[in-house]
Design an enzyme around this catalytic site. Structure first.
Site, PDB file in Angstrom:
ATOM      1  N   HIS A  61       0.849  -1.185   0.000  1.00  0.00           N
ATOM      2  CA  HIS A  61       0.000   0.000   0.000  1.00  0.00           C
ATOM      3  C   HIS A  61       0.888   1.239   0.000  1.00  0.00           C
ATOM      4  CE1 HIS A  61      -3.514   2.458   2.010  1.00  0.00           C
ATOM      5  NE2 HIS A  61      -2.875   3.139   1.104  1.00  0.00           N
ATOM      6  N   GLU A 108       1.005   8.321  -3.599  1.00  0.00           N
ATOM      7  CA  GLU A 108       1.868   7.891  -2.492  1.00  0.00           C
ATOM      8  C   GLU A 108       3.165   8.700  -2.459  1.00  0.00           C
ATOM      9  OE1 GLU A 108       1.364   5.542   0.075  1.00  0.00           O
ATOM     10  OE2 GLU A 108      -0.709   5.718  -0.571  1.00  0.00           O
ATOM     11  N   HIS A 112       3.602  10.793   0.837  1.00  0.00           N
ATOM     12  CA  HIS A 112       4.556  10.193   1.780  1.00  0.00           C
ATOM     13  C   HIS A 112       6.007  10.229   1.289  1.00  0.00           C
ATOM     14  CE1 HIS A 112       1.150   8.724   4.108  1.00  0.00           C
ATOM     15  NE2 HIS A 112       0.637   8.202   3.008  1.00  0.00           N
TER      16      HIS A 112
END
Ligand SMILES: *[C@@H]1O[C@H](CO)[C@@H](O)[C@H](O)[C@H]1NC(C)=O
Ligand SMILES: *[C@@H]1O[C@H](CO)[C@@H](O)[C@H](O)[C@H]1NC(C)=O
Ligand SMILES: *[C@@H]1O[C@H](CO)[C@@H](O)[C@H](O)[C@H]1NC(C)=O
Length: 239
Positions: A61, A108, A112
């Site tokens: 993920h 992502e 992040h």
């Protein structure tokens, strides 16, 4: 510097300032101290997100630092920088909502990756994505669960069985998340498994330095909750 060289006043302050700034080089206050490799079970993710998946292995993920999100909005995702990784990315980090697009990786990275990139070891898109893949393959969560007979099944598991296998094998505490049982259900659905790392990529208990964890729960998978130790766990086979 020797004490005898110091007069009181400015030299002492300078000395303190030097000591402080060198401490910050080692561990700047804004720097993350834990990395979380989050695996999700595509079947469960798709129950939540109303997608369809034919993937029957734990997939990536994300790789999330414990501090910060969206750290550099001008640092755009560019898949041509990770071209050599794409075949592995497609397999290990599949985009379940929009298959065969780069949408998920883009998201992502911006949320992040740009924060993880504050560390020299992850300071480019290639470093970030290749490290995530490397950690995922090294852990081999799929192989470990299978080896200890935790496989998708219509029969339920006790939560401690699943947690026990992971904790015993890796020697650290994972964070395991489920979809809580709906009104008439007798089991929670296994959805996400997080394994945590120190900045030097050695394994770390996920609970340690966990004060930021709640702030991470804003991801797409926000309906996942830490599994309840007392409720049976359904690990859903591919339907
Ligand atoms: C899963 O679905 C994708 C796209 O629909 C397809 O390309 C792939 O071959 C399927 N994989 C399996 C194992 O059935
Ligand atoms: C943000 O990303 C841009 C583009 O890669 C880079 O030039 C800039 O130095 C970054 N800013 C910070 C604060 O890291
Ligand atoms: C993506 O990276 C490639 C290779 O460095 C570069 O040629 C291209 O201009 C970049 N694309 C964008 C949209 O920045």
């Amino acid at each position: 510097m020797y004490l005898s060289d110091m007069k009181l006043g400015p030299p002492l302050l300078l000395c303190l300032a030097a000591a402080l700034s060198s401490a910050f080089v080692i561990s700047p206050p804004h720097m993350w101290t834990k990395l979380i490799l989050t695996h999700h079970w595509p079947n469960t993710f798709c129950v939540m997100e109303h997608c369809h998946s034919n993937i029957s292995y734990w997939a990536i993920h994300g790789l999330w630092p414990d501090k910060g999100t969206f750290c550099n909005s001008s640092w755009q995702f560019n898949s041509s920088l990770i071209e050599d990784l794409l075949p592995d990315m497609e397999k290990s980090w599949p985009n379940l909502l929009k298959p065969l697009t780069t949408f998920f990786w883009n998201q992502e990275w911006r949320k992040h990756g740009t924060c993880a990139a504050k560390a020299e070891s992850l300071s480019s898109q290639h470093k970030y994505f290749s490290k995530a893949l490397e950690l995922y393959h090294k852990l081999d969560l799929n192989g470990i669960l299978r080896k200890f007979n935790i496989t998708p099944s219509e029969k339920y598991y006790a939560f401690s069985q699943i947690e026990g296998v992971i904790e015993n094998f890796y020697g650290v505490k994972p964070k395991i998340q489920c979809i809580p049982p709906s009104k008439n259900a007798d089991a929670q659905i296994l959805g996400q498994i997080e394994i945590c790392f120190n900045p030097d990529f050695t394994l770390l208990d996920c609970e340690k330095h966990g004060y930021w964890d709640n702030h991470l729960a804003v991801d797409k998978a926000s309906e996942f909750h830490v599994c309840d130790h007392n409720i049976p766990v359904y690990y859903p086979p591919l339907s």
